[in-house]
Motif scaffolding. Structure first.
Motif, short mmCIF file in Angstrom:
data_model
loop_
_atom_site.label_atom_id
_atom_site.label_comp_id
_atom_site.label_asym_id
_atom_site.label_seq_id
_atom_site.Cartn_x
_atom_site.Cartn_y
_atom_site.Cartn_z
N SER A 212 -55.46 6.19 9.61
CA SER A 212 -54.71 5.57 9.80
C SER A 212 -53.02 5.32 10.13
O SER A 212 -52.55 4.36 10.58
N GLY A 213 -53.59 6.68 10.19
CA GLY A 213 -51.59 7.82 10.33
C GLY A 213 -50.78 7.40 9.71
O GLY A 213 -49.65 7.23 9.57
N THR A 214 -51.62 6.93 7.94
CA THR A 214 -50.88 6.55 7.03
C THR A 214 -49.75 7.96 7.23
O THR A 214 -48.65 8.05 6.51
N HIS A 241 -64.12 16.67 15.99
CA HIS A 241 -64.21 16.36 16.82
C HIS A 241 -64.73 14.63 17.44
O HIS A 241 -64.45 14.72 18.77
N ALA A 242 -64.61 14.35 16.58
CA ALA A 242 -64.75 12.61 17.14
C ALA A 242 -63.19 12.58 17.45
O ALA A 242 -62.79 11.23 18.69
N TRP A 243 -61.79 12.91 16.79
CA TRP A 243 -60.63 12.80 17.24
C TRP A 243 -60.72 12.89 18.57
O TRP A 243 -60.04 12.96 19.31
N SER A 244 -61.17 14.31 19.06
CA SER A 244 -61.24 14.71 20.73
C SER A 244 -61.63 14.33 21.52
O SER A 244 -61.02 13.71 22.98
N ALA A 245 -62.82 13.76 20.95
CA ALA A 245 -63.90 12.91 22.44
C ALA A 245 -63.74 11.89 22.74
O ALA A 245 -64.31 11.37 23.46
N ARG A 246 -63.14 10.89 21.62
CA ARG A 246 -63.41 9.48 20.94
C ARG A 246 -62.42 8.57 21.12
O ARG A 246 -60.92 9.73 20.32
N SER A 247 -62.07 7.68 22.62
CA SER A 247 -60.62 7.45 22.21
C SER A 247 -60.52 6.21 20.88
O SER A 247 -58.96 6.45 20.42
N ALA A 249 -61.83 6.68 17.90
CA ALA A 249 -61.37 7.63 16.81
C ALA A 249 -60.29 8.79 17.00
O ALA A 249 -59.53 8.86 15.94
N GLY A 250 -59.42 9.11 18.19
CA GLY A 250 -58.48 10.15 18.16
C GLY A 250 -57.52 8.29 18.40
O GLY A 250 -56.12 9.08 19.03
N ALA A 251 -57.36 7.15 18.19
CA ALA A 251 -55.82 6.38 18.99
C ALA A 251 -55.10 6.43 17.27
O ALA A 251 -54.17 5.85 17.49
N GLY A 252 -55.02 6.31 16.04
CA GLY A 252 -54.45 6.23 15.24
C GLY A 252 -53.93 6.92 14.50
O GLY A 252 -52.36 7.16 13.87
N CYS A 253 -53.98 8.65 14.32
CA CYS A 253 -53.17 9.78 14.02
C CYS A 253 -52.78 10.19 14.88
O CYS A 253 -53.37 10.77 16.30
N ALA A 254 -52.02 11.00 14.51
CA ALA A 254 -51.01 12.30 16.23
C ALA A 254 -51.95 13.13 16.13
O ALA A 254 -51.46 13.67 17.58
N HIS A 255 -52.56 13.85 15.31
CA HIS A 255 -52.75 15.43 15.14
C HIS A 255 -53.93 15.24 14.79
O HIS A 255 -54.99 14.22 14.21
N LEU A 256 -54.50 16.70 15.25
CA LEU A 256 -55.93 16.78 14.33
C LEU A 256 -56.23 16.42 13.27
O LEU A 256 -54.97 16.83 12.48
N PRO A 257 -57.80 15.36 11.87
CA PRO A 257 -57.84 15.77 11.52
C PRO A 257 -57.40 16.43 10.69
O PRO A 257 -56.97 16.35 8.86
#
Length: 334
Positions: A212-214, A241-247, A249-257
């Motif tokens: 969520s970017g909290t 992987h999800a953060w890198s591969a899917r828009s 999953a990666g929409a809310g936080c700025a960096h790799l989980p």
């Protein structure tokens, strides 16, 4: 001077809270839900197990003797999660957190050099959460304990932004300790409600805070996740992987989980030295703290022995044993 050994995961039982809520509207329904989630076999064990531990949970002298036997110098004491009562209305919730904060502070006052405390924040009423945190700090406590969610609200809910902001501003600790799992009756046998439910809830709650970017908005938040953060640290590669591969999953936080694990803190209570080593690898030795879940049966009676079994370097061992927690407790509320 030797750094003290500090256990950040220890509980106190507060009978006054249960007397306060007994018979109130919603209490019986909450107890029924808890019974369904745990199942009859677990409840048959839980009652005697807690009953045997009442002295350790309520008498500071018994607690201190047990700490001496374990080689623990300081405990960070939090209310039993059974005291959350997130079903309660606003008036009752305020009474619950005030009593929890005051009674925990009174318990710790028996040995202020060895017992530090955490209060409660009623997540079901976000508008009360900051007030509860402020009240806890006024009692001399180090922060608050929260569950992994409240009815109808995840920790990513924008309504909690004032709580994260105030905790960050004050340096207060937030101890994330789940109670109950929404997988409900699927976990009602073999104590799966705890063995699977707790690490699942930890992973879900932490994922909400990350994705969520909290944690982007509150980089200074001092959040400690119980049970080593559950399943998330050992399976964080799937999140990356999800953060890198899917828009989506990666929409809310700025960096790799996985990078956010180094912004969180975790207790060491994972019951497996290999898992503990992996937790330290992905989060960093400076982000793991000794935890025992004192005095419950799902904890460890020998937290230092469990730590030694991981065969850490001397520097990492000392960091987890107490140096990291000492720094947190010194920085917070100073």
């Amino acid at each position: 001077m030797t750094t003290p050994t500090i256990d950040v995961h220890a509980h106190v039982l507060l009978p006054g809270i249960e007397a306060l809520v007994a018979g109130l509207p919603g209490h019986a329904e909450a107890r029924e839900l808890d019974a369904r989630r745990n199942g009859p076999a677990a409840l048959a064990v839980n009652g005697p197990m807690v009953g045997e531990r009442i002295p350790q949970l309520t008498d500071p002298a018994v607690r201190l003797a047990a700490m001496d036997a374990q080689g623990v110098d300081v405990q960070l004491v939090s209310p039993s999660p059974s005291h959350y009562h997130y079903w309660a209305d606003e008036e009752t919730a305020e009474k619950v957190y005030r009593l929890a904060n005051e009674e925990t502070a009174a318990h710790c006052s028996a040995a202020p050099d060895r017992l530090r405390g955490l209060g409660l924040a009623p997540l079901q009423h976000p508008e009360l959460a900051v007030r509860a945190l402020e009240h806890a700090l006024e009692q001399g406590l180090s922060g608050v304990e929260i569950s992994s969610h409240a009815p109808g609200r995840e920790l990513s809910d924008p309504a909690y932004e004032p709580l994260w902001s105030r905790a960050e501003e004050t340096g207060a600790l937030v101890f994330l300790h789940p109670f109950g799992c929404t997988l409900d009756e699927r976990l009602d046998r073999w104590y799966l409600s705890n063995t699977v439910g707790q690490p699942t809830e930890n992973a879900v709650a932490l994922s909400h805070l990350i994705f969520s970017g909290t944690l982007d908005r509150h980089p200074g938040l001092k959040l400690i996740a119980a049970h080593g953060g559950g399943y998330l640290p050992t399976h964080i590669g799937r999140s990356d992987h999800a953060w890198s591969a899917r828009s989506d999953a990666g929409a809310g936080c700025a960096h790799l989980p996985s990078s956010y694990l180094k912004r969180l803190y975790f207790d060491s209570l994972v019951h497996d030295p290999h898992v503990l080593r992996e937790l330290i690898r992905v989060a960093g030795a400076d982000r793991v703290l000794l935890g025992s879940d004192f005095p419950f049966d799902m904890g460890t009676e020998d937290p230092l022995g469990a730590l030694r079994a991981a065969r850490l370097s001397d520097a990492d061992f000392d960091a987890v044993r107490g140096r990291n927690a000492a720094t947190l407790l010194t920085e917070g509320l100073s």
